[in-house]
Design a protein around this motif. Structure first.
Motif, short mmCIF file in Angstrom:
data_model
loop_
_atom_site.label_atom_id
_atom_site.label_comp_id
_atom_site.label_asym_id
_atom_site.label_seq_id
_atom_site.Cartn_x
_atom_site.Cartn_y
_atom_site.Cartn_z
N GLY A 139 33.96 10.09 10.59
CA GLY A 139 33.89 10.95 11.79
C GLY A 139 35.29 11.15 12.32
O GLY A 139 36.24 10.48 11.88
N ASP A 140 35.43 12.07 13.27
CA ASP A 140 36.72 12.23 13.97
C ASP A 140 37.88 12.50 13.02
O ASP A 140 38.94 11.89 13.13
N VAL A 141 37.69 13.45 12.13
CA VAL A 141 38.78 13.80 11.21
C VAL A 141 39.74 14.81 11.87
O VAL A 141 40.87 14.99 11.40
N GLY A 170 31.02 14.31 13.51
CA GLY A 170 31.58 15.10 14.61
C GLY A 170 33.06 14.94 14.84
O GLY A 170 33.71 14.09 14.24
N ASP A 171 33.62 15.76 15.76
CA ASP A 171 35.07 15.92 15.95
C ASP A 171 35.70 16.29 14.62
O ASP A 171 36.62 15.64 14.11
N LEU A 172 35.20 17.40 14.09
CA LEU A 172 35.68 17.92 12.81
C LEU A 172 37.04 18.57 13.02
O LEU A 172 37.86 18.61 12.13
N GLY A 226 31.29 17.47 17.38
CA GLY A 226 31.69 16.52 18.41
C GLY A 226 32.18 17.24 19.65
O GLY A 226 32.17 18.48 19.69
N ASN A 227 32.61 16.50 20.66
CA ASN A 227 33.09 17.13 21.89
C ASN A 227 34.32 18.00 21.64
O ASN A 227 34.47 19.05 22.25
N HIS A 228 35.21 17.60 20.73
CA HIS A 228 36.39 18.42 20.43
C HIS A 228 35.98 19.78 19.86
O HIS A 228 36.65 20.77 20.09
N ASP A 229 34.89 19.80 19.11
CA ASP A 229 34.43 21.06 18.50
C ASP A 229 33.81 21.99 19.54
O ASP A 229 33.45 23.12 19.23
N THR A 277 25.01 11.00 14.79
CA THR A 277 25.42 11.48 16.11
C THR A 277 26.93 11.40 16.23
O THR A 277 27.59 10.75 15.42
N HIS A 278 27.47 12.08 17.24
CA HIS A 278 28.89 11.89 17.55
C HIS A 278 29.03 10.76 18.57
O HIS A 278 29.79 9.83 18.39
N TYR A 279 28.26 10.84 19.64
CA TYR A 279 28.29 9.81 20.69
C TYR A 279 27.54 8.57 20.21
O TYR A 279 26.65 8.63 19.37
N GLY A 298 30.50 8.48 15.71
CA GLY A 298 31.96 8.45 15.78
C GLY A 298 32.38 8.36 17.23
O GLY A 298 31.81 7.59 17.99
N HIS A 299 33.38 9.18 17.63
CA HIS A 299 33.83 9.37 19.01
C HIS A 299 34.66 8.22 19.58
O HIS A 299 35.64 8.47 20.27
N ALA A 300 34.27 6.97 19.31
CA ALA A 300 34.99 5.83 19.88
C ALA A 300 36.09 5.40 18.92
O ALA A 300 35.89 4.52 18.07
FE LIG Z 1 34.84 12.72 20.31
#
Ligand SMILES: [Fe+2]
Ligand SMILES: [Fe+2]
Lengths: 247, 84
Positions: free
Chosen positions: A8-10, A38-40, A68-71, A161-163, A201-203
């Motif tokens: 995640g988070d790439v 997520g956070d691709l 993710g939130n960044h997306d 999930t992302h979160y 991911g996310h954390a």
């Molecule tokens: Fe995130």
């Protein structure tokens, strides 16, 4: 046995193109599918989504993602999803996919998820409209995840999930921000529907391993946590004891 | 006058790291060490680390910044975990 690669988070932009590719080219030797939590991208622009597709598209194994939130940063999440989908990458949001892998069915149900917190320090649906909206968005995501998980017929089921669905995999993050990193409601949804594995991911400063209160293994696969191109998880290793989930 | 290293500065740096379009990082830690600021965490490319240091130094020229940010490796795993 099903081998699931996950990261995640790439946070891909043009400067990252080429960094993951050598490891991704080797995927078919070590895994049957790649799940991305997520956070691709960095800012969720169409241009960054194209960079992501250049790096993670055209692989010899199926790729399934959530955003993710960044997306969401540029309010172009739908256009970002379209770029991915056009490149043959599956994007889940309250939905599921079933992959046929060597005669076994891997079900993946996914949602971005949201904050809300955990246990005795979770947010409550009370007070100002903005606070109630915050709680409602998290609750709604969890409900959609539960519905998506429940609808899948497969041999092994992964919640993506992302979160975060549990606080254990946030260990390393300041407790003050746990309510922005995940929600117990995602964990409750995973336990209610049942899953073989939960990935998030996310954390970025969290910890890889945890478990839901109901006993589902949880893995935080944020890239700075796993510190390699992807991790590989083996499901259904005991071929003789295969059971159908939600048959 | 030299900028005081305090809670307000720490918060300003934290927000710049996330909200500055050329940075957009939520995974950078900001720690105070006496009268200097130490940045930690990992990013996806050397260009991003350089840009973070450039932006912070530009914005807070009087503050001593130590950049301990790493680049996350992208190697192939040598093992797999069995989930049961
Ligand atoms: Fe995130
Ligand atoms: Fe991230």
């Amino acid at each position: 046995m099903i081998r699931v690669a996950a990261v995640g988070d790439v946070h891909v932009d043009h400067d990252v193109v080429g960094r993951y590719r050598p490891a991704l080219e080797q995927l078919p030797e070590v895994a049957d599918a790649l799940l991305i939590a997520g956070d691709l991208t960095r800012h969720g622009t169409v241009e960054e989504a194209r960079s992501f597709v250049t790096e993670f598209g055209g692989l010899a194994v199926p790729v399934v993602t959530v955003l993710g939130n960044h997306d969401h940063q540029s309010d172009q999440q739908d256009a970002v999803s379209t770029v991915l989908t056009d490149a043959g990458i599956t994007v889940l949001e309250g939905t599921s996919a079933v992959l046929e892998l060597g005669g076994r069915r891997l079900g993946v149900a996914g949602v971005k998820g949201f904050g809300g917190g955990f246990g005795g320090t979770c947010a409550s649906n009370f007070g100002e409209r903005e606070m109630k909206d915050f709680v409602r968005v998290g609750e709604d995501a969890a409900n959609r995840l539960e519905a998506a998980l429940t609808g899948v017929e497969c041999d092994a089921l992964v919640a993506l999930t992302h979160y975060a669905p549990v606080p254990e995999t946030l260990a390393g993050e300041p407790p003050e921000i746990h309510a922005f990193l995940g929600s117990y409601q995602l964990g409750r949804a995973i336990d209610a529907a049942g899953a073989t594995l939960a990935l998030h991911g996310h954390a970025h400063h969290g910890t890889e391993r945890g478990r839901t209160p109901g006993g589902v293994p949880v893995r935080n696969v944020a890239h700075p946590v796993i510190k390699q191109a992807y991790n590989v998880y083996q499901l259904l290793s005991d071929e003789a004891e295969v059971t159908l989930v939600h048959a | 006058m030299t900028r005081q290293v305090d809670d307000y500065l720490e918060a300003e740096i934290q927000r710049l790291l996330t909200e500055d379009d050329r940075v957009a990082e939520q995974g950078i830690t900001v720690q105070r060490r006496e009268q200097s600021v130490v940045l930690g965490g990992e990013v996806e490319s050397p260009e991003r680390r350089a840009e973070i240091c450039r932006r912070i130094t530009e914005r807070f020229p009087d503050v001593e910044i130590t950049c301990d940010i790493g680049i996350t490796r992208t190697s192939v795993p040598v093992d797999a975990e069995e989930i049961s």
